[in-house]
Design a protein around this motif. Sequence first.
Motif, PDB file in Angstrom:
ATOM      1  N   ARG A 210       1.833  11.440 -15.362  1.00 63.51           N
ATOM      2  CA  ARG A 210       0.468  11.923 -15.499  1.00 63.51           C
ATOM      3  C   ARG A 210       0.444  13.436 -15.695  1.00 63.51           C
ATOM      4  O   ARG A 210      -0.434  13.967 -16.376  1.00 63.51           O
ATOM      5  CB  ARG A 210      -0.370  11.510 -14.290  1.00 63.51           C
ATOM      6  CG  ARG A 210      -0.678  10.008 -14.299  1.00 63.51           C
ATOM      7  CD  ARG A 210      -1.257   9.523 -13.008  1.00 63.51           C
ATOM      8  NE  ARG A 210      -2.509  10.191 -12.724  1.00 63.51           N
ATOM      9  CZ  ARG A 210      -2.979  10.386 -11.502  1.00 63.51           C
ATOM     10  NH1 ARG A 210      -2.283   9.973 -10.460  1.00 63.51           N
ATOM     11  NH2 ARG A 210      -4.125  10.982 -11.303  1.00 63.51           N
TER      12      ARG A 210
ATOM     13  N   TRP B  58       1.049  13.780 -19.250  1.00 61.57           N
ATOM     14  CA  TRP B  58      -0.182  13.447 -19.971  1.00 61.57           C
ATOM     15  C   TRP B  58      -1.136  14.646 -19.982  1.00 61.57           C
ATOM     16  O   TRP B  58      -1.754  14.946 -21.009  1.00 61.57           O
ATOM     17  CB  TRP B  58      -0.830  12.227 -19.322  1.00 61.57           C
ATOM     18  CG  TRP B  58      -2.184  11.835 -19.850  1.00 61.57           C
ATOM     19  CD1 TRP B  58      -3.355  11.798 -19.151  1.00 61.57           C
ATOM     20  CD2 TRP B  58      -2.515  11.411 -21.180  1.00 61.57           C
ATOM     21  NE1 TRP B  58      -4.391  11.380 -19.942  1.00 61.57           N
ATOM     22  CE2 TRP B  58      -3.906  11.124 -21.198  1.00 61.57           C
ATOM     23  CE3 TRP B  58      -1.786  11.239 -22.347  1.00 61.57           C
ATOM     24  CZ2 TRP B  58      -4.569  10.692 -22.339  1.00 61.57           C
ATOM     25  CZ3 TRP B  58      -2.448  10.806 -23.494  1.00 61.57           C
ATOM     26  CH2 TRP B  58      -3.822  10.535 -23.476  1.00 61.57           C
ATOM     27  N   GLU B  59      -1.253  15.330 -18.852  1.00 59.39           N
ATOM     28  CA  GLU B  59      -2.085  16.535 -18.800  1.00 59.39           C
ATOM     29  C   GLU B  59      -1.608  17.549 -19.837  1.00 59.39           C
ATOM     30  O   GLU B  59      -2.415  18.178 -20.539  1.00 59.39           O
ATOM     31  CB  GLU B  59      -2.041  17.162 -17.398  1.00 59.39           C
ATOM     32  CG  GLU B  59      -2.739  16.367 -16.311  1.00 59.39           C
ATOM     33  CD  GLU B  59      -4.249  16.375 -16.449  1.00 59.39           C
ATOM     34  OE1 GLU B  59      -4.806  17.313 -17.058  1.00 59.39           O
ATOM     35  OE2 GLU B  59      -4.897  15.434 -15.947  1.00 59.39           O
TER      36      GLU B  59
ATOM     37  N   LEU C  92      -2.505  16.389 -23.396  1.00 60.07           N
ATOM     38  CA  LEU C  92      -3.909  16.690 -23.659  1.00 60.07           C
ATOM     39  C   LEU C  92      -4.085  18.166 -23.985  1.00 60.07           C
ATOM     40  O   LEU C  92      -4.819  18.542 -24.909  1.00 60.07           O
ATOM     41  CB  LEU C  92      -4.767  16.319 -22.442  1.00 60.07           C
ATOM     42  CG  LEU C  92      -5.007  14.832 -22.172  1.00 60.07           C
ATOM     43  CD1 LEU C  92      -5.567  14.647 -20.757  1.00 60.07           C
ATOM     44  CD2 LEU C  92      -5.963  14.238 -23.196  1.00 60.07           C
TER      45      LEU C  92
ATOM     46  N   SER D 144      -7.886  18.828 -23.443  1.00 58.61           N
ATOM     47  CA  SER D 144      -7.952  18.891 -21.983  1.00 58.61           C
ATOM     48  C   SER D 144      -9.279  19.447 -21.477  1.00 58.61           C
ATOM     49  O   SER D 144      -9.894  18.878 -20.576  1.00 58.61           O
ATOM     50  CB  SER D 144      -6.797  19.734 -21.438  1.00 58.61           C
ATOM     51  OG  SER D 144      -6.834  19.771 -20.023  1.00 58.61           O
TER      52      SER D 144
ATOM     53  N   TYR E 216     -12.748   8.665 -23.500  1.00 57.94           N
ATOM     54  CA  TYR E 216     -11.575   8.710 -22.625  1.00 57.94           C
ATOM     55  C   TYR E 216     -11.577   7.503 -21.689  1.00 57.94           C
ATOM     56  O   TYR E 216     -10.564   6.808 -21.527  1.00 57.94           O
ATOM     57  CB  TYR E 216     -11.569  10.012 -21.822  1.00 57.94           C
ATOM     58  CG  TYR E 216     -10.323  10.208 -20.993  1.00 57.94           C
ATOM     59  CD1 TYR E 216      -9.227  10.879 -21.513  1.00 57.94           C
ATOM     60  CD2 TYR E 216     -10.240   9.725 -19.684  1.00 57.94           C
ATOM     61  CE1 TYR E 216      -8.069  11.060 -20.757  1.00 57.94           C
ATOM     62  CE2 TYR E 216      -9.096   9.894 -18.929  1.00 57.94           C
ATOM     63  CZ  TYR E 216      -8.011  10.563 -19.470  1.00 57.94           C
ATOM     64  OH  TYR E 216      -6.870  10.726 -18.724  1.00 57.94           O
TER      65      TYR E 216
ATOM     66  N   ARG F  10      -7.508  11.786 -14.194  1.00 60.09           N
ATOM     67  CA  ARG F  10      -6.924  13.099 -14.472  1.00 60.09           C
ATOM     68  C   ARG F  10      -6.252  13.666 -13.225  1.00 60.09           C
ATOM     69  O   ARG F  10      -6.898  13.860 -12.183  1.00 60.09           O
ATOM     70  CB  ARG F  10      -8.001  14.067 -14.957  1.00 60.09           C
ATOM     71  CG  ARG F  10      -8.633  13.716 -16.311  1.00 60.09           C
ATOM     72  CD  ARG F  10      -7.662  13.887 -17.467  1.00 60.09           C
ATOM     73  NE  ARG F  10      -7.200  15.245 -17.633  1.00 60.09           N
ATOM     74  CZ  ARG F  10      -7.813  16.173 -18.371  1.00 60.09           C
ATOM     75  NH1 ARG F  10      -8.935  15.876 -19.013  1.00 60.09           N
ATOM     76  NH2 ARG F  10      -7.301  17.380 -18.489  1.00 60.09           N
TER      77      ARG F  10
ATOM     78  N   ASN G 146      -5.329  16.604 -12.927  1.00 58.31           N
ATOM     79  CA  ASN G 146      -5.842  17.958 -12.735  1.00 58.31           C
ATOM     80  C   ASN G 146      -7.366  17.994 -12.793  1.00 58.31           C
ATOM     81  O   ASN G 146      -7.956  18.959 -13.279  1.00 58.31           O
ATOM     82  CB  ASN G 146      -5.270  18.910 -13.791  1.00 58.31           C
ATOM     83  CG  ASN G 146      -5.245  20.348 -13.290  1.00 58.31           C
ATOM     84  OD1 ASN G 146      -5.390  20.617 -12.098  1.00 58.31           O
ATOM     85  ND2 ASN G 146      -5.056  21.286 -14.205  1.00 58.31           N
ATOM     86  N   HIS G 147      -7.998  16.948 -12.276  1.00 62.28           N
ATOM     87  CA  HIS G 147      -9.464  16.906 -12.263  1.00 62.28           C
ATOM     88  C   HIS G 147     -10.045  18.147 -11.584  1.00 62.28           C
ATOM     89  O   HIS G 147     -11.006  18.750 -12.075  1.00 62.28           O
ATOM     90  CB  HIS G 147      -9.937  15.645 -11.533  1.00 62.28           C
ATOM     91  CG  HIS G 147     -11.404  15.638 -11.235  1.00 62.28           C
ATOM     92  ND1 HIS G 147     -12.351  15.350 -12.193  1.00 62.28           N
ATOM     93  CD2 HIS G 147     -12.094  15.914 -10.096  1.00 62.28           C
ATOM     94  CE1 HIS G 147     -13.555  15.428 -11.659  1.00 62.28           C
ATOM     95  NE2 HIS G 147     -13.431  15.767 -10.391  1.00 62.28           N
TER      96      HIS G 147
ATOM     97  N   GLY H 256      -2.216  22.183 -18.663  1.00 58.65           N
ATOM     98  CA  GLY H 256      -1.695  21.192 -17.731  1.00 58.65           C
ATOM     99  C   GLY H 256      -0.445  21.621 -17.015  1.00 58.65           C
ATOM    100  O   GLY H 256       0.263  20.784 -16.428  1.00 58.65           O
TER     101      GLY H 256
ATOM    102  N   SER I  26     -18.300  15.165 -16.452  1.00 60.39           N
ATOM    103  CA  SER I  26     -17.366  14.137 -15.989  1.00 60.39           C
ATOM    104  C   SER I  26     -18.094  12.940 -15.398  1.00 60.39           C
ATOM    105  O   SER I  26     -17.495  11.862 -15.249  1.00 60.39           O
ATOM    106  CB  SER I  26     -16.409  14.722 -14.942  1.00 60.39           C
ATOM    107  OG  SER I  26     -17.117  15.177 -13.800  1.00 60.39           O
TER     108      SER I  26
END
Length: 389
Positions: free
Chosen positions: A44, A47-48, A51, A57, A82, A90, A92-93, A122, A250
């Motif tokens: 993940r 993935w960040e 993005l 992102s 998304y 996420r 890193n929300h 990220g 969000s």
Amino acid sequence: MRLGFTAAEEAFRAEASAWLEGELAGPFADLKGLTSLTDAPERRREWEQRLGTAGWSCIGWPKMFGGRDATLAEQVIFAEEYARAGGPPRLNHMGVELIGPTILAFGSDEQKVRFLPAIAAGTEIWCQGYSEPGAGSDLANVRTKAALDGSEWRVDGQKIWTSLAQFADWIFVVARSEPGSRGPKGLSFLMLPVDQPGITIRPIHQITGDAEFNEVFFDGATTAADNMLGAAGDGWRVAMALLGFERGVSTLAQQMGFRNELTAIVRAANENGRDRDALIRQRLARAEIGLQLMRYGALRMLSTPDSAAALTYKIQWASWRQALGELAMDVLGQSGEVAEAGSEAAMLANLFLYSRADTIYGGSNEIQRNIIAERGLGLPREPRGTSNA
């Protein structure tokens, strides 16, 4: 308030959808549909960064800090796509949705350059240090202390219910920097690196078997003097502004996640015949109506950011989703108690367990009612105790 999108915005939707589907059917197929907040943290994190590299992102941020200068409509569209594509939660929300916009609003030019590109890329993950034992959602009663020691702030105290702290590189903290101050006065908003001897993190194991939340202990933890947002003693204003960002775009992605959960419940009812129960059908209809009302309310809230309607959103979705979890278990019946791990039934059972906390974290329903009364309706403030250590 616009409920539709222009041709150009629909073209943007097609672009975002194509990119997401390509990535989540290709190199990141293992993350598609992932619902756990703690599974596969390294993937993940990758993935960040993917993005960030592709500019997806933080699309609403200025381009100079890694964004796309996207319009509000485009941000809404990407959030929806998304969730529709099955993008993972996420990692890193807190960085993307909370501290990033707060730095944009309150940070110095130097702070923006230092922190924002790393969040967008990220490469630096954030967590939030607000709640404390004995204070809970009542941020005005925090006891964690901060003292300026030369060119550094020294922090002592404890935070709790800190989501994903075990994966974070930085934590933003509200601490009491003026000895003897009470309530919202004398608080400061600090940003601390997590990897240091003065910070200890202990996971809190949940009924779901997950360990999303953590205790965080500060024992002489330090951060540079210029890692403060706003002025010393102005932390309450910064912290409240940050919570306003939490009710931002969000929320639409969150609602698409709710849509996926409701669809799974309907599918389960169709498969096991519970859809023939009149009461179950009525509850499914009420859940659908509630979700539609939330969508229109969120669009109105985003169209008029200063509206008092934003104060009602947390209690609205938390109560709705808690009822959704109960509906899921009533549809599944006993099979929900012995569902095979990784199955859709197990996901719905986990929804029930997790939703028990929806009306507590992020501001309990009791605290939310006080906020609605005091800030939205202008009623007298609730009497507070005199102790704040």
